[in-house]
Write a protein that holds these residues in place. Structure first.
Motif, PDB file in Angstrom:
ATOM      1  N   LEU A   1      32.409  -1.383  64.006  1.00  0.00           N
ATOM      2  CA  LEU A   1      33.552  -1.420  63.103  1.00  0.00           C
ATOM      3  C   LEU A   1      34.846  -1.327  63.904  1.00  0.00           C
ATOM      4  O   LEU A   1      34.985  -0.482  64.792  1.00  0.00           O
TER       5      LEU A   1
ATOM      6  N   ILE B   1      39.486  -3.592  57.067  1.00  0.00           N
ATOM      7  CA  ILE B   1      39.840  -2.368  57.780  1.00  0.00           C
ATOM      8  C   ILE B   1      41.202  -2.572  58.435  1.00  0.00           C
ATOM      9  O   ILE B   1      41.400  -3.502  59.208  1.00  0.00           O
TER      10      ILE B   1
ATOM     11  N   LEU C   1      41.728   2.671  62.051  1.00  0.00           N
ATOM     12  CA  LEU C   1      40.522   3.417  62.406  1.00  0.00           C
ATOM     13  C   LEU C   1      40.884   4.394  63.523  1.00  0.00           C
ATOM     14  O   LEU C   1      41.215   3.982  64.628  1.00  0.00           O
TER      15      LEU C   1
ATOM     16  N   PHE D   1      35.822   9.935  61.432  1.00  0.00           N
ATOM     17  CA  PHE D   1      36.804   8.883  61.652  1.00  0.00           C
ATOM     18  C   PHE D   1      37.670   8.757  60.401  1.00  0.00           C
ATOM     19  O   PHE D   1      37.168   8.817  59.285  1.00  0.00           O
ATOM     20  N   TYR D   2      38.970   8.580  60.618  1.00  0.00           N
ATOM     21  CA  TYR D   2      39.895   8.327  59.527  1.00  0.00           C
ATOM     22  C   TYR D   2      40.011   6.815  59.396  1.00  0.00           C
ATOM     23  O   TYR D   2      40.473   6.130  60.312  1.00  0.00           O
ATOM     24  N   VAL D   3      39.549   6.278  58.258  1.00  0.00           N
ATOM     25  CA  VAL D   3      39.492   4.838  58.057  1.00  0.00           C
ATOM     26  C   VAL D   3      40.471   4.441  56.957  1.00  0.00           C
ATOM     27  O   VAL D   3      40.477   5.029  55.878  1.00  0.00           O
ATOM     28  N   LYS D   4      41.316   3.443  57.246  1.00  0.00           N
ATOM     29  CA  LYS D   4      42.236   2.887  56.252  1.00  0.00           C
ATOM     30  C   LYS D   4      41.798   1.459  55.964  1.00  0.00           C
ATOM     31  O   LYS D   4      41.366   0.742  56.873  1.00  0.00           O
ATOM     32  N   TRP D   5      41.906   1.051  54.687  1.00  0.00           N
ATOM     33  CA  TRP D   5      41.520  -0.305  54.333  1.00  0.00           C
ATOM     34  C   TRP D   5      42.353  -0.828  53.184  1.00  0.00           C
ATOM     35  O   TRP D   5      43.009  -0.075  52.476  1.00  0.00           O
TER      36      TRP D   5
ATOM     37  N   SER E   1      42.347   5.157  51.925  1.00  0.00           N
ATOM     38  CA  SER E   1      41.872   5.729  53.183  1.00  0.00           C
ATOM     39  C   SER E   1      40.908   6.859  52.884  1.00  0.00           C
ATOM     40  O   SER E   1      40.930   7.435  51.795  1.00  0.00           O
TER      41      SER E   1
ATOM     42  N   ILE F   1      29.781   5.087  58.485  1.00  0.00           N
ATOM     43  CA  ILE F   1      30.295   3.849  59.070  1.00  0.00           C
ATOM     44  C   ILE F   1      29.147   2.911  59.406  1.00  0.00           C
ATOM     45  O   ILE F   1      29.220   1.705  59.165  1.00  0.00           O
TER      46      ILE F   1
END
Length: 76
Positions: free
Chosen positions: A2, A19, A22, A30-34, A44, A52
């Motif tokens: 990812l 995404i 990241l 993990f801080y994930v923004k999409w 997020s 993930i």
């Protein structure tokens, strides 16, 4: 793997998302923004590596995917 620019299924049940951010955090999170590809809503969430790994990467921005069924392909 990812990374920013990947389009994935599994974060939002109703649509694929791209995404946009990241960032690794301590303890394997993990801080994930999409951003949704249909709704264009940005969200997020903190995810673990296992979460993930469970995501389905559909495409990567700027790449071509030839996994489609040529028998079902139709030009309009």
């Amino acid at each position: 793997m990812l990374e920013v620019g990947c389009i994935v299924n599994g974060l939002v049940p109703s649509e694929p998302v791209e995404i946009t951010g990241l960032s690794p955090y301590p303890h394997g999170k993990f801080y994930v923004k999409w951003t949704g590809k249909i709704s264009h809503k940005a969200m997020s969430r903190m995810l673990t590596q296992a979460q993930i790994d469970a995501l389905e990467i559909v495409a990567k921005e700027g790449s071509v995917n030839f996994k489609g069924d040529p028998e079902k392909f139709v030009l309009f």
